[in-house]
Design a protein around this motif. Structure first.
Motif, PDB file in Angstrom:
ATOM      1  N   LYS A  71       5.712-118.242 -32.896  1.00 32.10           N
ATOM      2  CA  LYS A  71       5.377-119.570 -32.376  1.00 32.10           C
ATOM      3  C   LYS A  71       3.924-119.660 -31.925  1.00 32.10           C
ATOM      4  CE  LYS A  71       7.129-122.976 -29.093  1.00 32.10           C
ATOM      5  NZ  LYS A  71       8.117-123.225 -28.049  1.00 32.10           N
ATOM      6  N   TYR A  72       3.443-118.663 -31.211  1.00 25.87           N
ATOM      7  CA  TYR A  72       2.126-118.730 -30.588  1.00 25.87           C
ATOM      8  C   TYR A  72       1.092-117.807 -31.218  1.00 25.87           C
ATOM      9  CZ  TYR A  72       4.732-121.023 -26.895  1.00 25.87           C
ATOM     10  OH  TYR A  72       5.526-121.864 -26.194  1.00 25.87           O
ATOM     11  N   GLY A  73       1.500-116.879 -32.033  1.00 21.76           N
ATOM     12  CA  GLY A  73       0.587-115.882 -32.571  1.00 21.76           C
ATOM     13  C   GLY A  73      -0.378-116.461 -33.597  1.00 21.76           C
ATOM     14  N   LEU A  74      -1.494-115.807 -33.740  1.00 22.99           N
ATOM     15  CA  LEU A  74      -2.491-116.200 -34.728  1.00 22.99           C
ATOM     16  C   LEU A  74      -2.562-115.147 -35.820  1.00 22.99           C
ATOM     17  CD1 LEU A  74      -5.421-117.254 -32.374  1.00 22.99           C
ATOM     18  CD2 LEU A  74      -3.757-118.740 -33.467  1.00 22.99           C
ATOM     19  N   SER A  75      -2.869-115.599 -37.018  1.00 24.58           N
ATOM     20  CA  SER A  75      -3.029-114.648 -38.103  1.00 24.58           C
ATOM     21  C   SER A  75      -4.350-113.917 -37.915  1.00 24.58           C
ATOM     22  CB  SER A  75      -3.024-115.366 -39.453  1.00 24.58           C
ATOM     23  OG  SER A  75      -4.206-116.131 -39.595  1.00 24.58           O
ATOM     24  N   LYS A  76      -4.538-112.848 -38.645  1.00 21.14           N
ATOM     25  CA  LYS A  76      -5.758-112.055 -38.535  1.00 21.14           C
ATOM     26  C   LYS A  76      -6.978-112.896 -38.912  1.00 21.14           C
ATOM     27  CE  LYS A  76      -7.591-107.556 -39.775  1.00 21.14           C
ATOM     28  NZ  LYS A  76      -7.343-106.310 -40.471  1.00 21.14           N
ATOM     29  N   ALA A  77      -6.839-113.719 -39.935  1.00 22.29           N
ATOM     30  CA  ALA A  77      -7.946-114.577 -40.368  1.00 22.29           C
ATOM     31  C   ALA A  77      -8.306-115.584 -39.275  1.00 22.29           C
ATOM     32  CB  ALA A  77      -7.563-115.294 -41.650  1.00 22.29           C
ATOM     33  N   GLU A  78      -7.289-116.147 -38.631  1.00 19.51           N
ATOM     34  CA  GLU A  78      -7.553-117.111 -37.559  1.00 19.51           C
ATOM     35  C   GLU A  78      -8.236-116.446 -36.370  1.00 19.51           C
ATOM     36  OE1 GLU A  78      -3.912-120.272 -38.197  1.00 19.51           O
ATOM     37  OE2 GLU A  78      -3.511-118.374 -37.184  1.00 19.51           O
ATOM     38  N   LYS A  79      -7.804-115.221 -36.041  1.00 18.81           N
ATOM     39  CA  LYS A  79      -8.430-114.492 -34.930  1.00 18.81           C
ATOM     40  C   LYS A  79      -9.891-114.180 -35.228  1.00 18.81           C
ATOM     41  CE  LYS A  79      -4.273-112.199 -33.284  1.00 18.81           C
ATOM     42  NZ  LYS A  79      -3.576-110.919 -33.173  1.00 18.81           N
ATOM     43  N   SER A  80     -10.163-113.737 -36.448  1.00 22.45           N
ATOM     44  CA  SER A  80     -11.542-113.392 -36.799  1.00 22.45           C
ATOM     45  C   SER A  80     -12.419-114.638 -36.824  1.00 22.45           C
ATOM     46  CB  SER A  80     -11.599-112.657 -38.130  1.00 22.45           C
ATOM     47  OG  SER A  80     -11.178-113.479 -39.180  1.00 22.45           O
ATOM     48  N   LEU A  81     -11.885-115.771 -37.288  1.00 22.97           N
ATOM     49  CA  LEU A  81     -12.634-117.016 -37.296  1.00 22.97           C
ATOM     50  C   LEU A  81     -12.946-117.474 -35.868  1.00 22.97           C
ATOM     51  CD1 LEU A  81     -13.823-119.356 -38.906  1.00 22.97           C
ATOM     52  CD2 LEU A  81     -11.584-120.466 -38.800  1.00 22.97           C
ATOM     53  N   ALA A  82     -11.984-117.348 -34.969  1.00 24.27           N
ATOM     54  CA  ALA A  82     -12.210-117.725 -33.572  1.00 24.27           C
ATOM     55  C   ALA A  82     -13.267-116.826 -32.938  1.00 24.27           C
ATOM     56  CB  ALA A  82     -10.900-117.636 -32.789  1.00 24.27           C
ATOM     57  N   LYS A  83     -13.226-115.530 -33.233  1.00 24.88           N
ATOM     58  CA  LYS A  83     -14.214-114.602 -32.687  1.00 24.88           C
ATOM     59  C   LYS A  83     -15.595-114.921 -33.237  1.00 24.88           C
ATOM     60  CE  LYS A  83     -15.262-109.665 -32.188  1.00 24.88           C
ATOM     61  NZ  LYS A  83     -16.567-109.992 -31.744  1.00 24.88           N
ATOM     62  N   LEU A  84     -15.676-115.223 -34.524  1.00 23.35           N
ATOM     63  CA  LEU A  84     -16.951-115.572 -35.153  1.00 23.35           C
ATOM     64  C   LEU A  84     -17.537-116.828 -34.525  1.00 23.35           C
ATOM     65  CD1 LEU A  84     -18.936-114.926 -37.489  1.00 23.35           C
ATOM     66  CD2 LEU A  84     -17.616-116.524 -38.870  1.00 23.35           C
ATOM     67  N   ARG A  85     -16.698-117.826 -34.308  1.00 25.25           N
ATOM     68  CA  ARG A  85     -17.169-119.069 -33.683  1.00 25.25           C
ATOM     69  C   ARG A  85     -17.635-118.837 -32.249  1.00 25.25           C
ATOM     70  NH1 ARG A  85     -12.646-123.275 -36.014  1.00 25.25           N
ATOM     71  NH2 ARG A  85     -13.627-123.562 -38.045  1.00 25.25           N
ATOM     72  N   ALA A  86     -16.909-118.019 -31.502  1.00 27.11           N
ATOM     73  CA  ALA A  86     -17.298-117.717 -30.124  1.00 27.11           C
ATOM     74  C   ALA A  86     -18.620-116.963 -30.089  1.00 27.11           C
ATOM     75  CB  ALA A  86     -16.201-116.913 -29.435  1.00 27.11           C
ATOM     76  N   ASP A  87     -18.775-115.985 -30.980  1.00 27.44           N
ATOM     77  CA  ASP A  87     -20.033-115.225 -31.042  1.00 27.44           C
ATOM     78  C   ASP A  87     -21.198-116.132 -31.422  1.00 27.44           C
ATOM     79  OD1 ASP A  87     -18.652-112.952 -30.390  1.00 27.44           O
ATOM     80  OD2 ASP A  87     -18.593-112.154 -32.439  1.00 27.44           O
ATOM     81  N   LYS A  88     -20.953-117.054 -32.342  1.00 32.04           N
ATOM     82  CA  LYS A  88     -21.998-117.976 -32.772  1.00 32.04           C
ATOM     83  C   LYS A  88     -22.398-118.902 -31.618  1.00 32.04           C
ATOM     84  CE  LYS A  88     -23.177-120.410 -36.950  1.00 32.04           C
ATOM     85  NZ  LYS A  88     -22.697-120.896 -38.227  1.00 32.04           N
ATOM     86  N   ALA A  89     -21.421-119.360 -30.848  1.00 27.84           N
ATOM     87  CA  ALA A  89     -21.704-120.234 -29.711  1.00 27.84           C
ATOM     88  C   ALA A  89     -22.527-119.498 -28.657  1.00 27.84           C
ATOM     89  CB  ALA A  89     -20.405-120.751 -29.108  1.00 27.84           C
ATOM     90  N   VAL A  90     -22.199-118.245 -28.395  1.00 22.54           N
ATOM     91  CA  VAL A  90     -22.956-117.445 -27.428  1.00 22.54           C
ATOM     92  C   VAL A  90     -24.374-117.235 -27.931  1.00 22.54           C
ATOM     93  CG1 VAL A  90     -23.162-115.141 -26.419  1.00 22.54           C
ATOM     94  CG2 VAL A  90     -20.962-116.307 -26.407  1.00 22.54           C
ATOM     95  N   SER A  91     -24.502-116.951 -29.213  1.00 21.60           N
ATOM     96  CA  SER A  91     -25.814-116.740 -29.804  1.00 21.60           C
ATOM     97  C   SER A  91     -26.652-118.025 -29.724  1.00 21.60           C
ATOM     98  CB  SER A  91     -25.656-116.307 -31.260  1.00 21.60           C
ATOM     99  OG  SER A  91     -26.906-116.223 -31.882  1.00 21.60           O
ATOM    100  N   ARG A  92     -26.038-119.141 -30.010  1.00 21.36           N
ATOM    101  CA  ARG A  92     -26.729-120.423 -29.953  1.00 21.36           C
ATOM    102  C   ARG A  92     -27.174-120.717 -28.522  1.00 21.36           C
ATOM    103  NH1 ARG A  92     -22.762-124.123 -31.283  1.00 21.36           N
ATOM    104  NH2 ARG A  92     -22.588-123.060 -33.278  1.00 21.36           N
ATOM    105  N   LEU A  93     -26.313-120.431 -27.564  1.00 28.68           N
ATOM    106  CA  LEU A  93     -26.635-120.664 -26.165  1.00 28.68           C
ATOM    107  C   LEU A  93     -27.762-119.740 -25.707  1.00 28.68           C
ATOM    108  CD1 LEU A  93     -25.842-122.265 -23.663  1.00 28.68           C
ATOM    109  CD2 LEU A  93     -24.259-120.443 -23.080  1.00 28.68           C
TER     110      LEU A  93
END
Length: 58
Positions: free
Chosen positions: A29-51
């Motif tokens: 119900k709540y779990g994320l696939s590996k691809a979704e987890k990696s995409l979320a991590k990539l987006r978070a890293d990009k946001a930190v880098s942009r900031l």
């Protein structure tokens, strides 16, 4: 006659099975696939880098 059964072991085994069943249900119900987890991590890293790129140096 049936053999002696330790009721504590039976109770604990039933509790473990129930816990495992609930965990699997929640993972589906709540779990994320590996691809979704990696995409979320990539987006978070990009946001930190942009900031960090917009940080002022005083």
């Amino acid at each position: 006659m049936a053999g002696v059964v330790n009721l504590n072991k039976v109770r604990k085994a039933a509790a473990r099975a129930d816990k495992k069943r609930r965990a699997n249900k929640n993972a589906a119900k709540y779990g994320l696939s590996k691809a979704e987890k990696s995409l979320a991590k990539l987006r978070a890293d990009k946001a930190v880098s942009r900031l960090d790129g917009k940080r002022r140096e005083d």
